[in-house]
Scaffold this motif. Structure first.
Motif, PDB file in Angstrom:
ATOM      1  N   GLU B  36       0.825  -1.207   0.000  1.00 20.03           N
ATOM      2  CA  GLU B  36       0.000   0.000   0.000  1.00 20.03           C
ATOM      3  C   GLU B  36       0.864   1.264   0.000  1.00 20.03           C
ATOM      4  N   THR B  37       0.203   2.401  -0.248  1.00 22.05           N
ATOM      5  CA  THR B  37       0.892   3.675  -0.139  1.00 22.05           C
ATOM      6  C   THR B  37       0.250   4.478   0.973  1.00 22.05           C
ATOM      7  N   ALA B  39       0.375   8.006   2.856  1.00 23.64           N
ATOM      8  CA  ALA B  39       0.938   9.352   2.785  1.00 23.64           C
ATOM      9  C   ALA B  39       0.950   9.952   4.178  1.00 23.64           C
ATOM     10  N   LYS B 200       4.656   5.178  -8.932  1.00 24.08           N
ATOM     11  CA  LYS B 200       3.445   4.342  -8.967  1.00 24.08           C
ATOM     12  C   LYS B 200       3.652   3.108  -9.841  1.00 24.08           C
ATOM     13  N   GLN B 203       5.956   0.679  -8.180  1.00 22.22           N
ATOM     14  CA  GLN B 203       5.267   0.041  -7.071  1.00 22.22           C
ATOM     15  C   GLN B 203       4.364  -1.086  -7.588  1.00 22.22           C
ATOM     16  N   VAL B 210       4.838   1.853   0.131  1.00 19.72           N
ATOM     17  CA  VAL B 210       5.450   3.177   0.071  1.00 19.72           C
ATOM     18  C   VAL B 210       4.925   4.056   1.202  1.00 19.72           C
ATOM     19  N   PHE B 212       4.809   7.865   1.845  1.00 17.79           N
ATOM     20  CA  PHE B 212       5.021   9.041   1.019  1.00 17.79           C
ATOM     21  C   PHE B 212       4.847  10.288   1.882  1.00 17.79           C
ATOM     22  N   VAL B 223      -1.547   9.728  -5.189  1.00 25.95           N
ATOM     23  CA  VAL B 223      -0.819   8.476  -4.966  1.00 25.95           C
ATOM     24  C   VAL B 223      -1.295   7.625  -3.788  1.00 25.95           C
ATOM     25  N   ALA B 224      -1.949   8.244  -2.795  1.00 28.63           N
ATOM     26  CA  ALA B 224      -2.081   7.539  -1.518  1.00 28.63           C
ATOM     27  C   ALA B 224      -3.291   6.624  -1.437  1.00 28.63           C
ATOM     28  N   ASP B 225      -3.106   5.465  -0.765  1.00 27.08           N
ATOM     29  CA  ASP B 225      -4.242   4.638  -0.383  1.00 27.08           C
ATOM     30  C   ASP B 225      -4.799   5.140   0.941  1.00 27.08           C
TER      31      ASP B 225
END
Lengths: 310, 343
Positions: B36-37, B39, B200, B203, B210, B212, B223-225
């Protein structure tokens, strides 16, 4: 790179001509003459001035001197019974080079070492030690330090000879250390500042983030980058060496170029003074050129902008 | 939901300074799941950078991770590792991309060597294998003529390309976690988009998780989940991207979102949060944001708010969510967001 070096050599030649010119005319302002002896009559002095060409108009003397230099003739020493100045300098050179070279080596090695140790162990004993050494080094004049060394290591402890003796390497140590001390001081201080700054830089953080050992980070990434600006102090260090050698050679009785120049000034030995000045200037210009070339070797940014293809 | 690979509990980081102890990170807790990302957003000085550097043990030498902190990475307690063990995690399991690509590469070492260093250290490859791998990486991050580029120095690269190289270095040992510390802040906007796309894309290929870090909410949305909002060394709100953007609960998150310029608000001047962040030498009692918040309650100045659960994934630390709290009306921009989010 070649083009760059040629350019620098051209600039060096122009600089030399300027230095010779300025020194030549400045010397005319020096009161007194080589023929100051009380034993000489006015007629004799007049004859000597005529014989050495000192009665000609200045521009004529100047042109004559320049044209001789182009032919590799630096004039003769009036006091030392007409020995050519070039021969005099050549004879004294080994002593100055031995002591000066040793001093530069000691200064650079110890200075870089102390600076690195201090930066790696900030606020430790070695850090404060280095800072103290550096402050003393830039504030104590060479002749005081030289005399203290003689008194302590020569006289009291009787470890090394006080006076320079040809053929006795042990007698080089004290004058070399006395000459090296200000170089140690400036190099150590500079290296410390540079390294501390580099340790705070992003690429050191990245190197650490790669998982490299502290050793690899310090040697591969920090030291080499710190050396680039530190090499700059080698230029001023040469000046320190030149200035220091006149004093230190006198204190330790070294028959070197510094001593030759001081004697020359004392006796108004015109061509000797000029010859020594030219020698020192040439030495300085060559060292600056070498420093520039070293820069190019260790800093790729300069190498490329200097026109060298990779 | 995917497996948790990183569990941070009550992480506290302090710095010894001449003025005293600066509490840069004051007890943050979050998890990171595989692939996952997450942030982390917040203004300068909120502790987001320090918190992530602590994950790799690369905080400045006057900094210290406090006793009760826990960073659990795949059964390994990072805070208990010694320097040798940390070196095996850094670059191999957790890698990092930094903010300013102009200064994060060593200017006197070739790009190739800088990429190879980590590979040789962690993967036990010999020089020629590492070289091959490095050239593949240069190609992977979208740089032409990798053979030629391999031998070049950082100054022969543009900012965007240097950041690609830094990304190549970070991904060289197939890390499980990639920390991107404001990787686009120092780049111009067109390059920013390329770098985000690259991250992205990589990834998706490698499945790396990530973290971020940014203060650019536009980037976060892209970008973020999940998003964690940090303020004065603490996380004040954490949730999925949609939850934080469309149903923000903490007044600080409201302030952040309201101060984001958007093309369709033409009616008023751009909002800015009044005041400045508190001095972390003497952190305030209670909710650190209370001093700047028009929604602050009396209790905000006296007692620190706990996390209130909004959904399984969405938490916020504000007394406004307490059942006895008075109902407040958030700024109009936020009301609009709530409406869009279907609340």
């Amino acid at each position: 790179m070649i083009k760059y070096i040629l350019e620098r050599i051209m600039i060096g030649i122009v600089t030399m001509i300027l230095i010779i010119t300025i020194n030549f005319f400045l010397l005319q302002l020096l009161p007194g003459s080589p023929f100051n002896s009380e034993k000489l009559t006015t007629e004799q002095i007049e004859m000597l001035n005529e014989a050495y060409g000192f009665n000609d108009p200045l521009p004529v003397q100047y042109v004559r001197y320049l044209s001789k230099i182009v032919q590799g003739d630096f004039g003769i020493s009036i006091i030392n019974t007409n020995i050519p100045v070039a021969d005099l300098i050549y004879g004294k050179l080994p002593h100055t080079i031995k002591v000066g070279g040793l001093a530069l080596l000691i200064g650079a090695v110890i200075g870089l070492f102390l600076g690195s140790v201090a930066a790696l162990n900030r606020n430790s004993f070695w850090d404060y030690f280095t800072i103290t050494v550096a402050i003393l080094g830039v504030s104590i004049p060479g002749f005081v330090f030289g005399a203290v060394l003689q008194l302590f290591f020569g006289l009291k402890l009787d470890l090394v000879p006080i006076i320079y003796k040809i053929g006795d390497p042990r007698s080089f140590i004290l004058p070399a250390v006395a000459l090296a001390y200000p170089i140690i001081a400036s190099t150590a201080r500079y290296m410390r500042t540079e390294l501390v700054e580099i340790f705070n830089s992003d690429y050191i953080l990245l190197a650490r983030a790669k998982g490299l050992t502290r050793r690899a980070v310090v040697y591969k990434h920090a030291i080499r980058n710190a050396l680039i600006p530190v090499i700059t102090v080698l230029g001023p260090a040469t000046i320190v060496l030149i200035g220091g050698s006149t004093v230190i050679e006198r204190i330790f009785g070294i028959p070197g170029i510094g001593n030759l120049m001081v004697d020359g000034i004392n006796t108004r030995d015109h061509f000797v003074i000029l010859g020594c000045a030219i020698f020192y200037s040439l030495l300085f210009i060559v060292i600056l050129l070498i420093i520039d070339v070293i820069y190019g070797v260790i800093d790729p940014r300069i190498r490329v902008s200097g026109g060298m293809k990779n | 939901m995917a497996k948790k690979i990183l569990q941070v509990k009550n992480l506290q980081v302090s710095f010894e300074t001449h003025g005293g102890e600066v509490q840069a990170v004051r007890g943050i807790t979050f998890d990171l799941h595989e692939g996952e990302t997450l942030a982390i957003v917040g203004e300068s000085g909120s502790g987001k950078s320090v918190a992530t550097k602590a994950l790799m043990g690369i905080i400045a030498s006057n900094g210290q991770i406090k006793k009760d902190s826990s960073i659990l990475f795949e059964e390994k307690e990072i805070t208990q590792l010694n320097e040798d063990e940390l070196q095996k995690v850094r670059g191999k399991d957790i890698a990092m991309i930094f903010q300013d690509p102009m200064t994060s590469l060593n200017p006197v070492m070739t790009i190739g060597k800088q990429i190879m260093e980590g590979i040789i250290k962690h993967q036990g490859l010999n020089r020629s294998e590492a070289r091959q791998k490095a050239i593949e990486l240069i190609e992977l991050v979208g740089i032409d003529q990798p053979d030629k580029r391999f031998k070049q120095y950082p100054h022969q690269f543009s900012g965007g390309m240097r950041q690609r190289i830094v990304i190549a270095i970070a991904l060289s040992c197939n890390p499980k976690i990639l920390i991107a510390d404001e990787p686009t802040t120092a780049l111009d906007v067109t390059i920013q988009a390329q770098i985000l796309e690259l991250i992205k894309d990589l990834q998706a290929k490698t499945g790396v998780a990530v973290i971020f870090i940014t203060h650019d909410l536009g980037v976060v949305a892209n970008v973020a989940d999940r998003v964690a909002v940090m303020y004065a060394g603490k996380i004040v709100e954490i949730g999925t991207s949609d939850e934080v953007f469309y149903q923000p609960q903490h007044p600080y998150t409201w302030g952040l979102l309201a101060s984001m310029p958007s093309l369709d608000t033409d009616d008023e001047a751009l909002y800015s949060i009044p005041g400045s962040p508190p001095d972390l030498l003497n952190p305030p009692v209670g909710d650190a944001f209370a001093l700047r918040s028009q929604y602050a309650l009396k209790i905000d100045h006296e007692q620190e708010p706990p996390f209130f659960k909004i959904t399984d994934t969405h938490y916020a630390a504000t007394w406004l969510l307490h059942e006895n709290a008075p109902k407040v009306t958030p700024p109009s921009v936020i009301q609009k967001l709530w409406a869009e989010g279907g609340k």
